[in-house]
Design an enzyme around this catalytic site. Structure first.
Site, PDB file in Angstrom:
ATOM      1  N   ASP A 124     -43.310  16.312 -24.716  1.00  0.00           N
ATOM      2  CA  ASP A 124     -44.286  15.235 -24.558  1.00  0.00           C
ATOM      3  C   ASP A 124     -45.480  15.614 -25.426  1.00  0.00           C
ATOM      4  OD1 ASP A 124     -46.273  13.467 -23.802  1.00  0.00           O
ATOM      5  OD2 ASP A 124     -46.308  14.064 -21.690  1.00  0.00           O
ATOM      6  N   LYS A 160     -53.100  12.699 -32.136  1.00  0.00           N
ATOM      7  CA  LYS A 160     -52.106  11.638 -31.931  1.00  0.00           C
ATOM      8  C   LYS A 160     -52.639  10.264 -32.351  1.00  0.00           C
ATOM      9  CE  LYS A 160     -48.951  10.063 -28.256  1.00  0.00           C
ATOM     10  NZ  LYS A 160     -48.524  10.382 -26.873  1.00  0.00           N
ATOM     11  N   GLU A 199     -42.127   7.051 -23.985  1.00  0.00           N
ATOM     12  CA  GLU A 199     -42.644   7.774 -22.821  1.00  0.00           C
ATOM     13  C   GLU A 199     -42.245   7.127 -21.485  1.00  0.00           C
ATOM     14  OE1 GLU A 199     -46.780   8.113 -23.904  1.00  0.00           O
ATOM     15  OE2 GLU A 199     -46.285   9.424 -25.588  1.00  0.00           O
ATOM     16  N   ASP A 203     -49.028   4.389 -16.807  1.00  0.00           N
ATOM     17  CA  ASP A 203     -49.347   5.682 -17.426  1.00  0.00           C
ATOM     18  C   ASP A 203     -50.820   5.732 -17.818  1.00  0.00           C
ATOM     19  OD1 ASP A 203     -49.702   7.911 -19.032  1.00  0.00           O
ATOM     20  OD2 ASP A 203     -47.938   7.559 -20.274  1.00  0.00           O
TER      21      ASP A 203
HETATM   22 MG    MG Z   1     -49.308  11.090 -21.693  1.00  0.00          MG
END
Ligand code: MG
Ligand code: ADP
Length: 606
Positions: free
Chosen positions: A9, A71, A169, A191
């Site tokens: 992840d 990211k 994800e 999330d």
């Molecule tokens: Mg995350």
């Protein structure tokens, strides 16, 4: 035992790896028991590169050489990053990598780094902790586009990993909870991480997952919770946060705010202590501060449900992901919103990595075979005459996806077709993003409308797009894998989606008119040609009827009513039928009757 394949992840705030042993996924921990590696890199002036908490610790003492949130830069252009640039204390530039491709670089000290290289340093660190596996499955947000996925893949490669699969994800989180065991059902994945929020709606059918829709906010997360506490403390201390005179104080405030927030997840009150300032905060006070932020996240869930065409009560399972879902108030509000018990038994900041490990195990044969399906985040199409985008694959279509449509030429003897590939929700090319261009050349000279060019869009299971074109009569073909010169930011995606909703009606009318007008122009051209060639073979009444229909069509094309235009086109088609029959061979005849819009709007080559 060291695993040969891991799930990773790669988060905005934290990165971690997990692997499967005897069918059981487990996260990789260090000697202290920590699984989370802060996604931070710091370049020490002596040449050492620090990654993780050691790097984060240098945020205060050496901010110029320390970088966070890489990211957000993955697969982006400078133009995409207007919002981010203000927040990143580094010089970010774009250099030309040749072939029209641009590469983003971050200047840290006297060196330039691409986001891929920086992410690779983080990946290398978690890889090392896992005992240097050679293969990995890496997760990305469901809204990541082709370019961002490719950048993530590249980062993996740079870190010495064979990236078996890029997985969304939310899909990974659902897998971690074993929801693939359900026969049928729908899952909402909520999330809320450090800096970003995503809500995804998945469906399960016979153990097969599909992402039905995804929605979110790239600037909503635990950092915003921290900021509300910082603002409160700053106000009470009488300091101006925006003045940013004192980065040390700002950082200390931030750390204290996060610590208080985390403490309040398990206690009813906590002390905010900074220098002489001391203040007790209750959980209720925090809840009041963050309530508007939580509301915003639920608004996104509502959008995701709408895109998936589902009501709240049609959701069977709700999975909580991201460190910020540890806040009891968040859980309470989400449970109320969906009216269900939530899946919270796994650590919310580990669940994505655990699911990636399950997926890695499936891919390497450790588990039963399973197909994992994801969706295309934005519609994909190509430009037809008049700047209209003909969408071949629609937003939220499950991948792998394939669509083919047949085009023809619009000019006699046209030997090449230029294919412009667009991504976006609007009807006109100028409102969408150009992903790539290629040319199908070498079409033998034929009358307009005769060549049969089949254009195929294929989005593979990693979300990568390949477009190919083949002229059926001559067998000429060409294809490209879209390596776009730039990516698309989620805010842009959000904006494009929003705009498409707002403008849907007027766009649609305009696009329809433009399409029909092109069709009408072609019909007039072909009719004139046919009359010149074979007009003498039909009766005068027929010729007069054609002339009347033709001039009515020309009037309609000068107007703005699409229905009148369509009627005029149909009328011309009707009165030219016998002319066409006499004159044309079977294929050319097709040009005058019952063709779909797409067939008519072939693109002229430049
Ligand atoms: Mg995350
Ligand atoms: P990301 O996916 O963005 O990399 P995570 O899912 O790990 O990040 O979430 C990090 C966020 O979770 C941070 O804002 C952190 O403060 C928050 N967080 C972690 N633990 C808790 C907790 N116990 N209570 C409240 N917030 C928490």
């Amino acid at each position: 035992m060291t695993p040969s394949v891991v799930g990773i992840d790669l988060g905005t705030t934290y990165t971690l790896a997990a692997f499967t042993k005897d069918g059981q996924p487990t996260v990789v921990r260090d000697a202290m028991g920590n699984a989370l590696v802060p996604s931070v890199v710091s370049f020490h002036p002596d040449g050492t590169v620090l990654v993780g908490s050691a790097a984060r610790d240098r945020a205060l003492s050496d901010p110029e050489h320390t970088i966070f949130s890489v990211k957000r830069l993955m697969g982006r252009t400078l133009a995409d990053l207007q919002k981010e640039l203000k927040l990143i204390p580094h010089q970010i530039t774009e250099r030309d990598a040749g072939g029209g491709r641009k590469v983003l670089t971050v200047r840290i000290g006297d060196r330039e780094h691409t986001p891929e290289e920086l992410s690779a340093l983080i990946l290398r660190e978690v890889r090392k902790r896992a005992g240097d596996p050679t293969k990995a499955v890496i997760t990305v947000p469901a809204y990541f586009d082709d370019v961002q996925r490719q950048a993530t893949r590249d980062a993996g490669r740079i870190a010495g990993l064979d990236v078996l699969r890029i997985v969304n994800e939310p899909t990974a989180a659902a897998l971690a909870y074993g929801l693939d065991n359900r026969q049928e059902g729908t899952v909402a994945v909520y999330d809320l991480g450090g800096g970003t929020f995503d809500c995804s709606i998945l469906s399960i059918s016979d153990g097969v997952f599909k992402v039905l829709s995804t929605n979110g906010d790239t600037y909503l997360g635990g950092d915003d919770f921290d900021r509300t506490l910082m603002q409160l403390a700053a106000r009470e201390m009488g300091i101006d946060l925006d003045a940013k005179k004192d980065p040390q104080l700002l950082q200390a405030l931030r750390e204290q705010a996060e610590a208080v927030k985390i403490a309040l997840s398990s206690r009813d009150s906590a002390e905010f202590v900074l220098n002489a300032y001391r203040r007790t905060l209750t959980r209720t006070e925090l809840e009041t501060l963050i309530a508007p932020l939580v509301d915003r996240s639920l608004e996104k869930c509502r959008n995701a449900l709408r895109d998936a065409d589902l009501r709240k009560d049609q959701i069977d399972e709700v999975v909580m992901v991201g460190g910020s879902t540890r806040v009891p108030f968040v859980r309470q509000r989400v449970a109320e919103f969906f009216g269900r018990t939530l899946h919270t038994s796994l650590n919310p900041d580990e669940v994505v990595a655990l699911g990636a490990a399950v997926q890695a195990d499936i891919l390497t044969g450790g588990r039963r075979h399973m197909l994992l399906l994801d969706v295309v985040p934005l519609s994909l199409g190509l430009e037809t005459l008049g700047g209209v985008v003909d969408k071949l694959i629609h937003r939220n279509t499950t991948v792998p996806a394939r669509a083919t449509t047949r085009y023809s030429t619009s000019v006699d003897g046209q030997s090449a077709i230029l294919v412009n590939i667009y991504q976006g929700e609007r009807e006109l090319t100028k409102e969408c993003r150009l992903l790539g261009t290629f040319k199908l050349a070498g079409i033998p000279p034929m009358p307009a409308g005769l060549p049969q060019v089949d254009i195929t869009f294929l989005v593979n299971e990693n979300g990568m797009l390949t477009v190919s074109a083949k002229e059926q009569r001559s067998g000429q073909q060409a294809s490209v894998t879209v390596q776009a010169a730039h990516g698309l930011s989620q805010s842009e995606v959000d904006r494009m989606v929003l705009e498409s909703v707002e403008h849907a009606h007027e766009d649609y009318q305009l696009a329809r008119f433009v399409t029909q007008k092109i069709r009408g122009e072609a019909d007039v051209r072909h009719t004139e040609k046919a009359l010149a060639k074979a007009g003498h073979l039909i009766s005068k009444e027929e010729r007069d009827a054609i002339e009347i229909a033709k001039s009515q069509l020309q009037t309609a094309m000068g107007g703005n009513d699409v229905d009148t235009l369509v009627k005029a086109i149909e009328e011309l088609g009707r009165v030219t039928r016998s002319l066409a029959e006499i004159l044309m061979n079977a294929v050319v005849k097709q040009e005058f009757s019952g063709k779909s819009e797409a067939d008519i709007t072939g693109r002229e080559s430049e």
